[in-house]
Design an enzyme around this catalytic site. Structure first.
Site, mmCIF file in Angstrom:
data_model
loop_
_atom_site.group_PDB
_atom_site.id
_atom_site.type_symbol
_atom_site.label_atom_id
_atom_site.label_comp_id
_atom_site.label_asym_id
_atom_site.label_seq_id
_atom_site.Cartn_x
_atom_site.Cartn_y
_atom_site.Cartn_z
ATOM 1 N N SER A 26 -9.771 1.945 2.758
ATOM 2 C CA SER A 26 -8.856 2.686 1.913
ATOM 3 C C SER A 26 -7.826 1.801 1.209
ATOM 4 O O SER A 26 -7.206 2.238 0.242
ATOM 5 C CB SER A 26 -8.098 3.728 2.741
ATOM 6 O OG SER A 26 -7.276 3.085 3.700
ATOM 7 N N SER B 230 -10.062 -0.383 6.950
ATOM 8 C CA SER B 230 -9.433 -0.179 5.641
ATOM 9 C C SER B 230 -8.779 -1.405 5.017
ATOM 10 O O SER B 230 -8.446 -1.375 3.839
ATOM 11 C CB SER B 230 -8.388 0.936 5.733
ATOM 12 O OG SER B 230 -9.019 2.187 5.688
ATOM 13 N N LYS C 194 0.852 -1.192 0.000
ATOM 14 C CA LYS C 194 0.000 0.000 0.000
ATOM 15 C C LYS C 194 0.889 1.243 0.000
ATOM 16 O O LYS C 194 1.937 1.264 0.651
ATOM 17 C CB LYS C 194 -0.901 -0.032 1.244
ATOM 18 C CG LYS C 194 -2.000 1.032 1.239
ATOM 19 C CD LYS C 194 -2.915 0.872 2.468
ATOM 20 C CE LYS C 194 -4.012 1.920 2.512
ATOM 21 N NZ LYS C 194 -4.858 1.801 3.716
#
Lengths: 477, 490
Positions: free
Chosen positions: B158, B182, B83
């Protein structure tokens, strides 16, 4: 009658080897941005880890200032934007400081006065801004200082004059230096002081409107800054005006203050607990271990010196103002028992050598043994006191033993009456007028003649013998 | 099962058991990325940007750049996508924000160091909501990621890029981060496995902080076994993170035994009342029935402070975020608006142009709740309620071994559907947020599909530092079902 009320906020840099929350060196005076890492630069993703020595040093100061050390302490974030603050928040302590509710006794004219210490807390220092040109066309940031541990010591507003503030600061400095946790050097910025100042009618409990004074960079500047600000406020109040709450900067060159910001521009720091650090819980045993490392502090030492060495408080105060100096005195006292004389010498010639040479007392270059040997040589008449001062100076210069210096430089006192007799005869012969003056009752004339003899012998003549012999010869002439 | 499956579609466990070269695997994955990335847009920085892989310039062992060295280890030669809020040394790391454009961290996050040590190949930086602010991966300076199961839909967020990359077989494993759901919510939306570890289990060093007291890094994988292997690697004490726990890490793969006889499973009554989509509810009922056949016992429990969780979360998380994001000011790194007159102007312009709308919204919210005069009413009260929420879990776990809930009240929604309604968006994390507030671990695993072929996720929650329980229950369920084998048609 108006009364002055002063509260002081003192920041001292703790002299840990590494910064408060990372492993970078804290050494002073290195190349800009050479002592930085992702943590003290506040790089994204980096996290602080507390240097445990910082806690230990902070607790030492708290204990020495008679504070309560709560079992629980935590860090908070103080949020504000400034380019010298890498994260745009400072890790500090807000509602649960490391230490609180202590006191500091300061010497005043008729004894001592107890000043309440409100709180002692830890925080990190910011970097330094360097501005280019007079118009500040560019600014540079040096982050070497960012993250160096600071201890903030806040007094209650209980100081009533610049003199008391000065006394508070010097006493505080002396204690912290005894603890060996900071250099407390205002010129180098390892001790900084902000003051809150207000005036109120005598007897009134409620505080008047205060101003905060910053940027006083020496002990002298604190005194002159406070004096200036008190006069300024006094003039306003006496003219029937009102003091405006604001933050002022002391300008040492111009010897006046300038407005930095007003109350309306005051920051809202939005303090909240620092989530990247866990709270610290102390066991009483931990505190006890730290307490045991605290040495005898200046005030106890002063009282002991007065008692043990029969010194005047004034003398003991000077001797104990610095731990290294006090230690030096004590070591000398083991081999030299005329304490009064020892004290006179250390406070006099010895300290002036140190001051003239800008030596820190902790770096005294001569040993107590050599120093007491010097005093013994003077006491036994081997050298006179004037010569002893010359020898002391030489000792500071070369670290040689006093007897070696005396023999190398041929400084032994002339106490041989035959040798002195010749010198005196010569002086009487060439100074007939002074001899006559003395006979006619001018005492000063004798002093002149003694001076001539000392001059002739380069100060080595035994002054008592010269005096007696001169008197004798003139009487019999 | 098709024995001649493409290598890219395998799990790390399947790859490790097969005889093939790393080169073969990587070229298979590279072709897959080439084929589907245009549709999915899972990456902020495609693995291609790393240079070497597509040209087949094979790294020699022991080259200076660790990224290019295939080490032996539990993940030797396994591509893992990261990420974009996790720092990789000398690799642009932006949190999908313009304000960090060009920022190349001078250090590796602790999890990256561990992955490199384990022999993993770093396989691109995945897309995300800017600074992890969002539940849809629409708030990204790189543009939105799409759900591989339905390109009209969001992948969740996210960590939407991480979940979509795994679901689309563009990578073998991803790392995500989870502050309020997330990892789990996008894993649920994309039909993959995602785990939020206990707070303190995985070092946060090198994770660009959103809300420091809630953030945890965790894996997103194709199955439960890969997830356990990843947790073995990334878990454990790190002296660089003061909030990391000095607690021994068990071998999580040992919990993969399928044994759940008499397992006491709690069903929080507050979660099963209103707002839950019917198809999600149906999938849940089916999952409960499956677990019952394996011997699990279900008990209704109460988490009485659940209704305050979203409010508490948006106070605590935004407060911390407002402070954490203060450092992005144009002074040291990232984006600086050069046409500014003076310092204040530079701050305003750089932050004004550098942050997206959701980031600004949260900074403003967080600044507000910390302001003098409001602190007690918002932040302080929220912290008190947070303690009560944590206590709810402590109490519940006295009688049960784990809790089961849907991961999200709905399946993936349409791109743009909630983009203009922040409050509606915030509510899509209603089942995941309490877990972060309480600091407990939770996993999301696939538990079915809607009629529109959108995946549904099952959330399992356990006691602090009892990830073993998650693996035990998740593996037992997974081995009774075939959901993970249903791949998106791309």
């Amino acid at each position: 009658m108006l009364e002055t009320v002063i509260g002081l906020e003192v920041h001292v840099q703790l002299k840990t080897k590494t910064k408060a929350f990372c492993g970078c060196s804290t050494e002073f005076g290195r190349l800009p941005n050479s002592q930085v890492c992702p943590v003290c630069l506040g790089f994204p993703g980096s996290l602080p880890v507390l240097n445990k020595t910082v806690l230990e040093y902070g607790i030492k100061v708290g204990v020495a200032l008679n504070c309560k050390i709560p079992e629980y302490t935590k860090f908070d974030r103080k949020n504000y934007f400034y380019p010298d603050l890498p994260k745009n928040y400072q890790i500090s302590q807000y509602d649960q400081p490391l230490a609180q509710s202590g006191y500091l006794d300061i010497a005043i004219e008729n004894g001592t006065k107890r000043i309440t210490i409100k709180r002692v807390h830890l925080e990190e220092d910011a970097g330094k801004l360097i501005h280019e040109g007079t118009d500040s066309s560019a600014s540079y940031v040096d982050y070497n200082r960012a993250g160096i541990p600071l201890l903030e010591i806040v007094s209650e507003p209980e100081l009533n004059s610049p003199d008391e503030a000065y006394q508070y600061l010097t006493t505080l400095k002396s204690i912290i230096r005894y603890l060996d946790v900071s250099d407390c050097d205002m010129e180098k910025g390892s001790l900084r002081c902000d003051a809150n100042i207000s005036l109120r009618p005598c007897g009134e409990k409620k505080l008047g409107v205060k101003t905060e004074l910053k940027n006083m960079n020496s002990f002298k500047a604190v005194k002159s800054g406070l004096e200036y600000e008190i006069k300024r406020q006094l003039a306003i109040l006496e003219a029937g005006g009102k003091v405006t709450q604001q933050t002022l900067l002391w300008d040492e060159k111009k010897q006046k203050t300038a407005v930095m910001r007003s109350k309306e521009e005051a920051h809202d720091y939005r303090y909240f607990p620092e989530p990247d650090l866990v709270p610290f819980i102390f066991k009483s045993a931990d505190i006890k271990i730290i307490k045991e490392t605290i040495p005898e502090l200046p005030q106890e030492k002063l009282l002991r010196f007065v008692k043990e060495f029969s010194l005047a408080p004034y003398e003991a105060n000077i001797l104990t103002s610095d731990k290294s100096l006090a230690d030096f005195f004590e070591k000398c006292s083991r081999g030299y028992k005329n304490y009064k004389n020892l004290s006179n010498w250390i406070i006099g010639a010895f300290l002036s050598e140190i001051n003239n040479r800008s030596i820190e007392p902790k770096d005294i270059p001569i040993t107590p043994e050599k120093f007491t040997l010097l005093l013994n040589l003077a006491d036994t008449g081997k050298i006179n006191s004037l010569t002893a001062k010359t020898v002391l100076s030489e000792m500071f210069e070369t670290q040689k033993s006093p007897d070696l210096i005396i023999s190398e430089k041929n400084l032994s006192q002339i106490s041989d009456s035959g040798e002195l007799e010749q010198i005196i005869t010569q002086i009487i012969n060439v100074n007939e007028k002074s001899v006559t003056d003395y006979k006619n009752g001018k005492a000063n004339a004798l002093m002149f003649l003694i001076g001539q003899a000392m001059k002739q012998t380069k100060g080595k003549a035994n002054p008592n013998m010269v005096t007696e012999m001169l008197k004798e010869r003139i009487k019999n002439a | 099962m098709d024995n001649k499956k493409d290598l890219f579609s395998l799990t790390a466990g399947e790859i490790t058991g097969q005889k093939h070269g790393t080169e073969e695997l990587v070229s298979s994955l590279a072709k897959r990325v080439e084929a589907v990335e245009k549709k999915v847009h899972a990456f902020a920085k495609k693995p291609q940007a790393r240079g070497q892989w597509f040209g087949f310039h094979w790294p020699k062992p022991q080259t200076e750049n660790c990224n290019l060295t295939i080490r032996s280890g539990p993940l030797s030669g396994i591509p893992v996508s990261i990420k974009d809020n996790i720092c990789v040394k000398d690799d642009e790391t932006t949190c999908a924000s313009k304000i960090l454009s060009g920022f190349k961290p001078p250090y590796d996050a602790e999890v990256i160091r561990r992955l490199k040590d384990a022999g993993a190949i770093l396989w691109g930086k995945t897309n995300m909501d800017e600074f992890a602010f969002g539940s849809s991966t629409e708030n990204s300076s790189y543009g939105p990621t799409r759900n591989p199961h339905n390109l009209e839909c969001v992948p969740g967020g996210s960590s939407g890029g991480s979940a979509a990359a795994v679901a689309a077989d563009e990578t073998i494993i991803s790392l995500g981060s989870d502050t309020g759901g997330s990892i789990r919510q996008p894993a649920a939306f994309c039909g993959v496995v995602g785990l939020k570890p206990t707070y303190g289990r995985v070092s946060r060093y090198g994770l660009i902080a959103f809300a420091s007291s809630l953030d945890q890094i965790g894996p997103i994988t194709k199955d439960v076994r890969d997830c356990a292997v990843m947790m073995n690697i990334i878990s454990g004490y790190d002296p660089k993170d003061s909030t990391s726990a000095n607690i021994e890490v068990p071998d999580f793969t040992k919990s993969l035994n399928g044994e759940i006889k008499n397992l006491r499973v709690g069903l929080p009554k507050e979660y099963f009342t209103h707002g839950m989509d019917n198809e999600v509810k149906a999938a849940m009922d089916e999952a409960i029935a499956t677990l019952k056949t394996k011997g699990a016992k279900f008990i209704e429990i109460s988490l009485p402070h659940t209704e305050y969780a979203v409010a508490v979360y948006y106070i605590v998380a935004t407060a911390e975020a407002s402070s954490n994001l203060a450092r992005f000011d144009g002074v040291q790194y990232g984006f600086r608006q050069m046409n500014s007159s003076g310092l204040i102007d530079m701050y305003k312009n750089s932050r004004g142009e550098g942050f997206g709308n959701e980031a600004k919204r949260r900074i403003i919210l967080g600044t507000y709740v910390l302001s003098s005069g409001y602190y007690d009413a918002y932040y302080l009260r929220a912290q008190k309620v947070r303690t009560l929420i944590k206590r709810d879990f402590d109490t519940a776990f006295k009688e049960i071994d784990c809790i089961i809930t849907p991961t999200s009240p709905t399946p993936a929604f349409k791109i743009g559907e909630k983009a203009t309604d922040p409050l509606k968006m915030y509510l899509s994390d209603i089942y995941t947020i309490s877990v972060n507030l309480a600091g407990v671990p939770a996993i999301s695993i696939p538990c079915g599909f809607t009629k529109e072929k959108l995946p549904v996720g099952l959330q399992i929650i356990a006691k602090p530092f009892d990830e073993e329980m998650l693996f035990k229950a998740a593996f037992a369920y997974e081995s009774q079902t075939n959901w993970r084998k249903i791949k998106p048609k791309l």
